[in-house]
Design an enzyme around this catalytic site. Structure first.
Site, PDB file in Angstrom:
ATOM      1  N   ASN A 172      -1.694  -0.057   7.142  1.00 17.43           N
ATOM      2  CA  ASN A 172      -1.229  -1.390   7.564  1.00 17.43           C
ATOM      3  C   ASN A 172      -0.405  -2.077   6.480  1.00 17.43           C
ATOM      4  O   ASN A 172      -0.350  -3.287   6.390  1.00 17.43           O
ATOM      5  CB  ASN A 172      -2.393  -2.243   8.067  1.00 17.43           C
ATOM      6  CG  ASN A 172      -3.462  -2.468   7.010  1.00 17.43           C
ATOM      7  OD1 ASN A 172      -3.306  -2.074   5.866  1.00 17.43           O
ATOM      8  ND2 ASN A 172      -4.532  -3.129   7.393  1.00 17.43           N
ATOM      9  N   LYS A 202       0.836  -1.207   0.000  1.00 23.05           N
ATOM     10  CA  LYS A 202       0.000   0.000   0.000  1.00 23.05           C
ATOM     11  C   LYS A 202       0.875   1.263   0.000  1.00 23.05           C
ATOM     12  O   LYS A 202       2.093   1.176   0.214  1.00 23.05           O
ATOM     13  CB  LYS A 202      -0.909  -0.043   1.230  1.00 23.05           C
ATOM     14  CG  LYS A 202      -1.922  -1.205   1.216  1.00 23.05           C
ATOM     15  CD  LYS A 202      -2.860  -1.108   2.416  1.00 23.05           C
ATOM     16  CE  LYS A 202      -3.857  -2.253   2.431  1.00 23.05           C
ATOM     17  NZ  LYS A 202      -4.830  -2.126   3.549  1.00 23.05           N
ATOM     18  N   HIS A 212      -1.824  -5.386   1.388  1.00 19.82           N
ATOM     19  CA  HIS A 212      -3.124  -6.020   1.150  1.00 19.82           C
ATOM     20  C   HIS A 212      -2.883  -7.413   0.593  1.00 19.82           C
ATOM     21  O   HIS A 212      -1.982  -7.614  -0.208  1.00 19.82           O
ATOM     22  CB  HIS A 212      -3.942  -5.224   0.111  1.00 19.82           C
ATOM     23  CG  HIS A 212      -5.096  -6.028  -0.443  1.00 19.82           C
ATOM     24  ND1 HIS A 212      -6.293  -6.111   0.203  1.00 19.82           N
ATOM     25  CD2 HIS A 212      -5.189  -6.831  -1.535  1.00 19.82           C
ATOM     26  CE1 HIS A 212      -7.096  -6.929  -0.498  1.00 19.82           C
ATOM     27  NE2 HIS A 212      -6.439  -7.371  -1.550  1.00 19.82           N
ATOM     28  N   GLU A 244      -9.656 -10.018  -7.776  1.00 20.68           N
ATOM     29  CA  GLU A 244      -8.673  -8.934  -7.644  1.00 20.68           C
ATOM     30  C   GLU A 244      -7.569  -9.048  -8.702  1.00 20.68           C
ATOM     31  O   GLU A 244      -7.129  -8.033  -9.258  1.00 20.68           O
ATOM     32  CB  GLU A 244      -8.103  -8.939  -6.220  1.00 20.68           C
ATOM     33  CG  GLU A 244      -9.175  -8.546  -5.196  1.00 20.68           C
ATOM     34  CD  GLU A 244      -8.791  -8.785  -3.742  1.00 20.68           C
ATOM     35  OE1 GLU A 244      -7.648  -9.224  -3.469  1.00 20.68           O
ATOM     36  OE2 GLU A 244      -9.646  -8.521  -2.874  1.00 20.68           O
TER      37      GLU A 244
HETATM   38  P1  ATP Z   1      -6.833  -5.976   3.189  1.00 18.20           P
HETATM   39  O1  ATP Z   1      -8.157  -6.187   2.503  1.00 18.20           O
HETATM   40  O2  ATP Z   1      -6.264  -4.591   2.967  1.00 18.20           O
HETATM   41  O3  ATP Z   1      -5.855  -7.069   2.911  1.00 18.20           O
HETATM   42  P2  ATP Z   1      -7.920  -7.078   5.577  1.00 18.20           P
HETATM   43  O4  ATP Z   1      -8.508  -8.108   4.673  1.00 18.20           O
HETATM   44  O5  ATP Z   1      -7.040  -7.543   6.700  1.00 18.20           O
HETATM   45  O6  ATP Z   1      -7.075  -6.034   4.756  1.00 18.20           O
HETATM   46  P3  ATP Z   1     -10.464  -5.769   5.559  1.00 18.20           P
HETATM   47  O7  ATP Z   1     -11.489  -6.064   6.574  1.00 18.20           O
HETATM   48  O8  ATP Z   1     -10.620  -6.318   4.183  1.00 18.20           O
HETATM   49  O9  ATP Z   1      -9.052  -6.172   6.183  1.00 18.20           O
HETATM   50  O10 ATP Z   1     -10.331  -4.193   5.466  1.00 18.20           O
HETATM   51  C1  ATP Z   1      -9.708  -3.593   4.338  1.00 18.20           C
HETATM   52  C2  ATP Z   1      -8.865  -2.445   4.793  1.00 18.20           C
HETATM   53  O11 ATP Z   1      -9.717  -1.432   5.300  1.00 18.20           O
HETATM   54  C3  ATP Z   1      -7.908  -2.782   5.942  1.00 18.20           C
HETATM   55  O12 ATP Z   1      -6.678  -3.292   5.512  1.00 18.20           O
HETATM   56  C4  ATP Z   1      -7.740  -1.443   6.602  1.00 18.20           C
HETATM   57  O13 ATP Z   1      -6.703  -0.690   5.979  1.00 18.20           O
HETATM   58  C5  ATP Z   1      -9.076  -0.755   6.355  1.00 18.20           C
HETATM   59  N1  ATP Z   1      -9.912  -0.851   7.543  1.00 18.20           N
HETATM   60  C6  ATP Z   1     -10.510  -1.950   8.036  1.00 18.20           C
HETATM   61  N2  ATP Z   1     -11.199  -1.668   9.156  1.00 18.20           N
HETATM   62  C7  ATP Z   1     -11.020  -0.334   9.370  1.00 18.20           C
HETATM   63  C8  ATP Z   1     -11.458   0.585  10.376  1.00 18.20           C
HETATM   64  N3  ATP Z   1     -12.233   0.195  11.374  1.00 18.20           N
HETATM   65  N4  ATP Z   1     -11.074   1.878  10.236  1.00 18.20           N
HETATM   66  C9  ATP Z   1     -10.288   2.287   9.233  1.00 18.20           C
HETATM   67  N5  ATP Z   1      -9.830   1.472   8.258  1.00 18.20           N
HETATM   68  C10 ATP Z   1     -10.194   0.189   8.335  1.00 18.20           C
HETATM   69 MG    MG Z   2      -9.605  -7.602   2.928  1.00 19.34          MG
END
Ligand code: ATP
Ligand code: MG
Length: 137
Positions: free
Chosen positions: A112, A9, A115, A126
């Site tokens: 974080n 990211k 992805h 994706e």
């Molecule tokens: P990613 O899809 O990025 O691999 P993930 O699958 O671990 O991450 P998801 O639940 O898909 O998590 O959320 C996608 C992204 O949205 C997260 O990586 C994070 O950056 C953001 N995100 C998730 N929850 C929150 C929150 N409560 N507040 C802000 N950003 C969030």
């Molecule tokens: Mg995700």
């Protein structure tokens, strides 16, 4: 061969972590079959994160992921989808174990670092969103 979509990211690119992240997946024995530095257009970001479109943080998420270059990749290997998720660690860096990418480098849930696709269906969707067939070896 199983494939997954992994993306460094904007925060990870800006902090110089592309090489570190590639290195971890290479050392694990996975193979990179596609990779490119790109700035994600808004429409693509909205499609990519469509599962979160009703969430309160959706606007912030799209804003952040389009804020600077990302390094988008396709990785191949047995079990790569689930293993890559384990190597990334939990979504919230504070909950992510040491030794995982987010545990070692992540700061906030929004920033974080990385992805990774969360299922075979997400991986297929994706990869097709980000890569043409001829962009993969
Ligand atoms: P990613 O899809 O990025 O691999 P993930 O699958 O671990 O991450 P998801 O639940 O898909 O998590 O959320 C996608 C992204 O949205 C997260 O990586 C994070 O950056 C953001 N995100 C998730 N929850 C929150 C929150 N409560 N507040 C802000 N950003 C969030
Ligand atoms: Mg995700």
């Amino acid at each position: 061969m199983e494939k997954t979509f992994i993306m460094v990211k904007p925060d990870g690119v800006q902090r110089g972590l592309i090489g570190e992240i590639i290195s971890r997946f290479e050392k694990k024995g996975f193979q990179m079959v596609g990779g490119k530095l790109m700035t994600i257009p808004r429409e693509l970001a909205e499609q990519h994160y469509t599962e979160h479109k009703e969430r309160p943080f959706f606007g912030e998420l799209v804003q952040f992921i389009t804020s600077g270059p990302v390094f988008a990749m396709v990785w191949a290997g047995d079990g790569v989808i689930a293993t890559a998720r384990q190597m990334m660690g939990k979504t919230k860096p504070a909950d992510a174990d040491p030794g995982t990418i987010r545990g070692d480098f992540g700061i906030t849930v929004g920033k974080n670092i990385v992805h990774g696709s969360d299922s075979p269906e997400s991986a297929e969707r994706e990869i097709a969103l980000f890569f043409k067939d001829e962009e993969q070896v």
